[in-house]
Design a protein around this motif. Structure first.
Motif, PDB file in Angstrom:
ATOM      1  N   VAL A  40      -5.314   3.091  -4.933  1.00 53.16           N
ATOM      2  CA  VAL A  40      -5.899   2.594  -3.686  1.00 53.16           C
ATOM      3  C   VAL A  40      -5.057   3.029  -2.501  1.00 53.16           C
ATOM      4  CG1 VAL A  40      -6.971   0.593  -4.817  1.00 53.16           C
ATOM      5  CG2 VAL A  40      -4.668   0.384  -3.851  1.00 53.16           C
ATOM      6  N   ASP A  41      -5.725   3.115  -1.333  1.00 54.91           N
ATOM      7  CA  ASP A  41      -5.042   3.459  -0.085  1.00 54.91           C
ATOM      8  C   ASP A  41      -4.591   2.219   0.680  1.00 54.91           C
ATOM      9  OD1 ASP A  41      -5.535   6.162  -0.562  1.00 54.91           O
ATOM     10  OD2 ASP A  41      -7.468   6.081   0.464  1.00 54.91           O
ATOM     11  N   GLY A  42      -5.092   1.079   0.293  1.00 55.16           N
ATOM     12  CA  GLY A  42      -4.748  -0.171   0.962  1.00 55.16           C
ATOM     13  C   GLY A  42      -5.290  -1.334   0.168  1.00 55.16           C
ATOM     14  N   VAL A  43      -4.905  -2.549   0.560  1.00 57.25           N
ATOM     15  CA  VAL A  43      -5.299  -3.747  -0.176  1.00 57.25           C
ATOM     16  C   VAL A  43      -5.732  -4.829   0.796  1.00 57.25           C
ATOM     17  CG1 VAL A  43      -4.454  -5.665  -1.599  1.00 57.25           C
ATOM     18  CG2 VAL A  43      -3.835  -3.321  -2.184  1.00 57.25           C
ATOM     19  N   ILE A  44      -6.851  -5.496   0.475  1.00 54.37           N
ATOM     20  CA  ILE A  44      -7.294  -6.689   1.186  1.00 54.37           C
ATOM     21  C   ILE A  44      -7.152  -7.859   0.223  1.00 54.37           C
ATOM     22  CG2 ILE A  44      -9.233  -7.860   2.308  1.00 54.37           C
ATOM     23  CD1 ILE A  44     -10.380  -5.083   2.948  1.00 54.37           C
ATOM     24  N   VAL A  45      -6.409  -8.878   0.624  1.00 50.86           N
ATOM     25  CA  VAL A  45      -6.241 -10.087  -0.185  1.00 50.86           C
ATOM     26  C   VAL A  45      -7.144 -11.166   0.398  1.00 50.86           C
ATOM     27  CG1 VAL A  45      -4.647 -11.802  -1.087  1.00 50.86           C
ATOM     28  CG2 VAL A  45      -3.861  -9.448  -0.713  1.00 50.86           C
ATOM     29  N   VAL A  46      -8.098 -11.627  -0.390  1.00 53.73           N
ATOM     30  CA  VAL A  46      -9.115 -12.566   0.099  1.00 53.73           C
ATOM     31  C   VAL A  46      -8.808 -13.982  -0.370  1.00 53.73           C
ATOM     32  CG1 VAL A  46     -11.569 -13.148   0.173  1.00 53.73           C
ATOM     33  CG2 VAL A  46     -10.846 -10.747   0.033  1.00 53.73           C
ATOM     34  N   GLY A  47      -8.430 -14.843   0.585  1.00 54.50           N
ATOM     35  CA  GLY A  47      -8.272 -16.253   0.288  1.00 54.50           C
ATOM     36  C   GLY A  47      -7.352 -16.524  -0.877  1.00 54.50           C
ATOM     37  N   GLY A  48      -6.371 -15.687  -1.080  1.00 57.60           N
ATOM     38  CA  GLY A  48      -5.486 -15.851  -2.216  1.00 57.60           C
ATOM     39  C   GLY A  48      -4.259 -16.659  -1.860  1.00 57.60           C
ATOM     40  N   PRO A  49      -4.078 -17.844  -2.453  1.00 53.19           N
ATOM     41  CA  PRO A  49      -2.876 -18.639  -2.185  1.00 53.19           C
ATOM     42  C   PRO A  49      -1.698 -18.061  -2.959  1.00 53.19           C
ATOM     43  CG  PRO A  49      -4.255 -19.768  -3.782  1.00 53.19           C
ATOM     44  CD  PRO A  49      -4.998 -18.513  -3.388  1.00 53.19           C
ATOM     45  N   LEU A  50      -1.150 -16.956  -2.481  1.00 55.15           N
ATOM     46  CA  LEU A  50      -0.084 -16.264  -3.202  1.00 55.15           C
ATOM     47  C   LEU A  50       1.276 -16.869  -2.867  1.00 55.15           C
ATOM     48  CD1 LEU A  50      -1.143 -12.519  -2.754  1.00 55.15           C
ATOM     49  CD2 LEU A  50      -1.945 -14.211  -4.427  1.00 55.15           C
ATOM     50  N   VAL A  51       2.115 -16.986  -3.873  1.00 51.70           N
ATOM     51  CA  VAL A  51       3.490 -17.408  -3.647  1.00 51.70           C
ATOM     52  C   VAL A  51       4.313 -16.175  -3.285  1.00 51.70           C
ATOM     53  CG1 VAL A  51       3.303 -19.405  -5.156  1.00 51.70           C
ATOM     54  CG2 VAL A  51       4.022 -17.205  -6.108  1.00 51.70           C
ATOM     55  N   ALA A  52       5.564 -16.409  -2.872  1.00 50.91           N
ATOM     56  CA  ALA A  52       6.375 -15.342  -2.290  1.00 50.91           C
ATOM     57  C   ALA A  52       6.547 -14.149  -3.227  1.00 50.91           C
ATOM     58  CB  ALA A  52       7.742 -15.885  -1.888  1.00 50.91           C
ATOM     59  N   ASP A  53       6.778 -14.397  -4.527  1.00 48.45           N
ATOM     60  CA  ASP A  53       6.994 -13.264  -5.425  1.00 48.45           C
ATOM     61  C   ASP A  53       5.717 -12.471  -5.651  1.00 48.45           C
ATOM     62  OD1 ASP A  53       5.958 -15.431  -6.899  1.00 48.45           O
ATOM     63  OD2 ASP A  53       6.718 -14.590  -8.782  1.00 48.45           O
ATOM     64  N   GLU A  54       4.554 -13.136  -5.526  1.00 53.55           N
ATOM     65  CA  GLU A  54       3.291 -12.416  -5.655  1.00 53.55           C
ATOM     66  C   GLU A  54       3.042 -11.537  -4.433  1.00 53.55           C
ATOM     67  OE1 GLU A  54       0.498 -15.261  -8.387  1.00 53.55           O
ATOM     68  OE2 GLU A  54       0.892 -15.922  -6.342  1.00 53.55           O
ATOM     69  N   VAL A  55       3.405 -12.044  -3.255  1.00 50.18           N
ATOM     70  CA  VAL A  55       3.292 -11.221  -2.051  1.00 50.18           C
ATOM     71  C   VAL A  55       4.166  -9.976  -2.197  1.00 50.18           C
ATOM     72  CG1 VAL A  55       3.734 -11.108   0.436  1.00 50.18           C
ATOM     73  CG2 VAL A  55       2.717 -13.173  -0.557  1.00 50.18           C
ATOM     74  N   ARG A  56       5.343 -10.146  -2.758  1.00 52.16           N
ATOM     75  CA  ARG A  56       6.249  -8.994  -2.920  1.00 52.16           C
ATOM     76  C   ARG A  56       5.681  -7.946  -3.861  1.00 52.16           C
ATOM     77  NH1 ARG A  56      10.277 -13.027  -2.432  1.00 52.16           N
ATOM     78  NH2 ARG A  56      10.328 -13.390  -4.686  1.00 52.16           N
ATOM     79  N   VAL A  57       5.019  -8.355  -4.936  1.00 53.85           N
ATOM     80  CA  VAL A  57       4.486  -7.347  -5.858  1.00 53.85           C
ATOM     81  C   VAL A  57       3.309  -6.602  -5.233  1.00 53.85           C
ATOM     82  CG1 VAL A  57       5.277  -8.544  -7.931  1.00 53.85           C
ATOM     83  CG2 VAL A  57       2.959  -8.971  -7.089  1.00 53.85           C
ATOM     84  N   VAL A  58       2.569  -7.281  -4.347  1.00 51.23           N
ATOM     85  CA  VAL A  58       1.514  -6.577  -3.608  1.00 51.23           C
ATOM     86  C   VAL A  58       2.147  -5.587  -2.639  1.00 51.23           C
ATOM     87  CG1 VAL A  58      -0.385  -6.831  -1.962  1.00 51.23           C
ATOM     88  CG2 VAL A  58      -0.147  -8.458  -3.843  1.00 51.23           C
ATOM     89  N   GLU A  59       3.183  -6.005  -1.934  1.00 55.65           N
ATOM     90  CA  GLU A  59       3.880  -5.113  -1.007  1.00 55.65           C
ATOM     91  C   GLU A  59       4.472  -3.914  -1.737  1.00 55.65           C
ATOM     92  OE1 GLU A  59       5.364  -8.430   2.293  1.00 55.65           O
ATOM     93  OE2 GLU A  59       6.637  -7.934   0.560  1.00 55.65           O
ATOM     94  N   ASP A  60       4.906  -4.112  -2.975  1.00 56.70           N
ATOM     95  CA  ASP A  60       5.529  -3.038  -3.750  1.00 56.70           C
ATOM     96  C   ASP A  60       4.540  -1.930  -4.125  1.00 56.70           C
ATOM     97  OD1 ASP A  60       7.991  -4.220  -3.618  1.00 56.70           O
ATOM     98  OD2 ASP A  60       7.901  -5.129  -5.615  1.00 56.70           O
ATOM     99  N   LEU A  61       3.245  -2.167  -3.910  1.00 54.01           N
ATOM    100  CA  LEU A  61       2.276  -1.095  -4.132  1.00 54.01           C
ATOM    101  C   LEU A  61       2.469   0.034  -3.135  1.00 54.01           C
ATOM    102  CD1 LEU A  61      -0.981  -3.181  -4.795  1.00 54.01           C
ATOM    103  CD2 LEU A  61       0.380  -1.943  -6.492  1.00 54.01           C
ATOM    104  N   GLY A  62       3.136  -0.268  -2.014  1.00 56.49           N
ATOM    105  CA  GLY A  62       3.456   0.764  -1.033  1.00 56.49           C
ATOM    106  C   GLY A  62       2.302   1.207  -0.170  1.00 56.49           C
ATOM    107  N   VAL A  63       1.296   0.330   0.021  1.00 58.43           N
ATOM    108  CA  VAL A  63       0.144   0.649   0.858  1.00 58.43           C
ATOM    109  C   VAL A  63      -0.057  -0.485   1.858  1.00 58.43           C
ATOM    110  CG1 VAL A  63      -0.996   2.044  -0.923  1.00 58.43           C
ATOM    111  CG2 VAL A  63      -1.465  -0.426  -0.785  1.00 58.43           C
TER     112      VAL A  63
END
Length: 342
Positions: free
Chosen positions: A118-141
């Motif tokens: 993917v070229d980018g990510v949209i997170v819809v209504g996801g109650p993510l905790v801090a470590d989950e946000v980091r793994v999304v950020e680690d996708l590098g997009v």
């Protein structure tokens, strides 16, 4: 003979780069130029090759959409709006759901399947905790959030505090003085979550009226009909003097209506109910609600993300949408003697 992008550029009198941007819907091309290029491409029968475009740009022309649910009204509407906007710009959507068990601990989000896809990510209504946000950020997009947010990221959201204040004030203006709140807090995200702000708006509206937001007036409806129904029974067992309920979603509000029916109570004679969303089925039960433009939020998130993918400057951190009170038949002045029979 098949025509190429150079032929379109020559006939249109623009560069091949402009043709490429115009055909792919990338910002930076004047609308008149884009229309002219599209017309020339149509006349020449030129169709851009997605594969060639991907090879040339290093992009997949696919956006990942991460959502804990696809069967909740808000999530489905946002996904629909995002997918429409992406399709208009020649992008595909790749849906990735994750486990949102009702009991803790739950399995953490693992978006590894989206890596390099993917070229980018949209997170819809996801109650993510801090470590989950980091793994999304680690996708590098680039990442855009809808509803619930995360520090340092663009968030497309409602003015949730105002939404709750208006909804609660509607009940107070009708004369209700004991107003319960069915919240949707699946996890405690603090100020990153819409449920936090809706709770705050409910509490503030009560305070403005000189009333207290007692803890026993709040129950967790878990953002669905069944949760709204079960939690309302808890609320009315705890506080039988409640005459009005503000639910943080229409689906939970429908559960409130069902719970009232279970107990032989009439809506709105015995219990007034207000929700949030503008759910298509709300009209069937005459639900008073704070209407939100969920499809537009999805489209806005997609466009912001595509701007990020194209290297456009960042927009304001929050893209905020307003709600509108739609009064139907689920709210009314509290009836004298409405507490009898509870």
């Amino acid at each position: 003979m098949a025509h190429g992008i150079e032929d379109v550029a020559r006939v249109a009198g623009v560069s091949t780069a402009t043709v490429s941007r115009a055909l792919r819907g990338i910002p930076g091309v004047a609308p008149s130029t884009r229309d002219h290029v599209l017309a020339v491409a149509g006349e020449l029968g030129y169709v851009a090759s997605p594969t060639a475009a991907s090879l040339a740009t290093g992009r997949t022309r696919t956006v990942g959409i991460i959502s804990p649910w696809v069967n909740h009204w808000f999530h489905a509407e946002v996904i629909e709006g995002a997918e429409q906007a992406l399709r208009e710009h020649g992008y595909d959507a790749l849906l990735h759901t994750f486990d949102m068990e009702r009991e803790r601990p739950r399995r953490r989000l693992d978006p590894g399947a989206l890596r390099r896809r993917v070229d980018g990510v949209i997170v819809v209504g996801g109650p993510l905790v801090a470590d989950e946000v980091r793994v999304v950020e680690d996708l590098g997009v680039p990442v855009v959030f809808v509803g619930s947010g995360a520090p340092g990221h663009v968030v497309v959201r409602l003015d949730d505090a105002r939404t709750a204040r208006v909804a609660t004030r509607h009940l107070l203006d009708l004369g209700h003085r004991v107003v319960g709140h069915v919240t949707g807090a699946v996890v405690d995200d603090g100020p990153a979550a819409p449920s936090w702000w809706r709770r705050a708006g409910w509490s503030a509206a009560l305070a403005d009226a000189g009333l207290s937001a007692d803890p026993d007036l709040e129950v967790d409806g878990r953002y669905d009909v069944d949760g709204g129904r079960a939690s309302t029974h808890v609320l009315l067992d705890r506080r039988p003097d409640v005459t009005g309920v503000f639910a943080a979603s229409d689906e939970m509000a429908m559960g409130v209506v069902l719970a009232a029916r279970d107990r032989g109570l009439r809506v709105p004679d015995d219990l007034s109910v207000v929700g949030v969303d503008g759910h298509a089925l709300g009209e069937l039960v005459g639900l008073t609600t704070m209407v939100q433009p969920a499809v537009r939020q999805g489209g806005a998130a997609a466009r912001v993300l595509l701007d990020r993918v194209s290297g456009e400057p960042l927009p304001p951190r929050d893209v905020v949408f307003e709600t509108e009170l739609l009064v139907r038949t689920s709210t009314a002045v509290p009836r004298v003697g409405a507490l009898v029979g509870r």
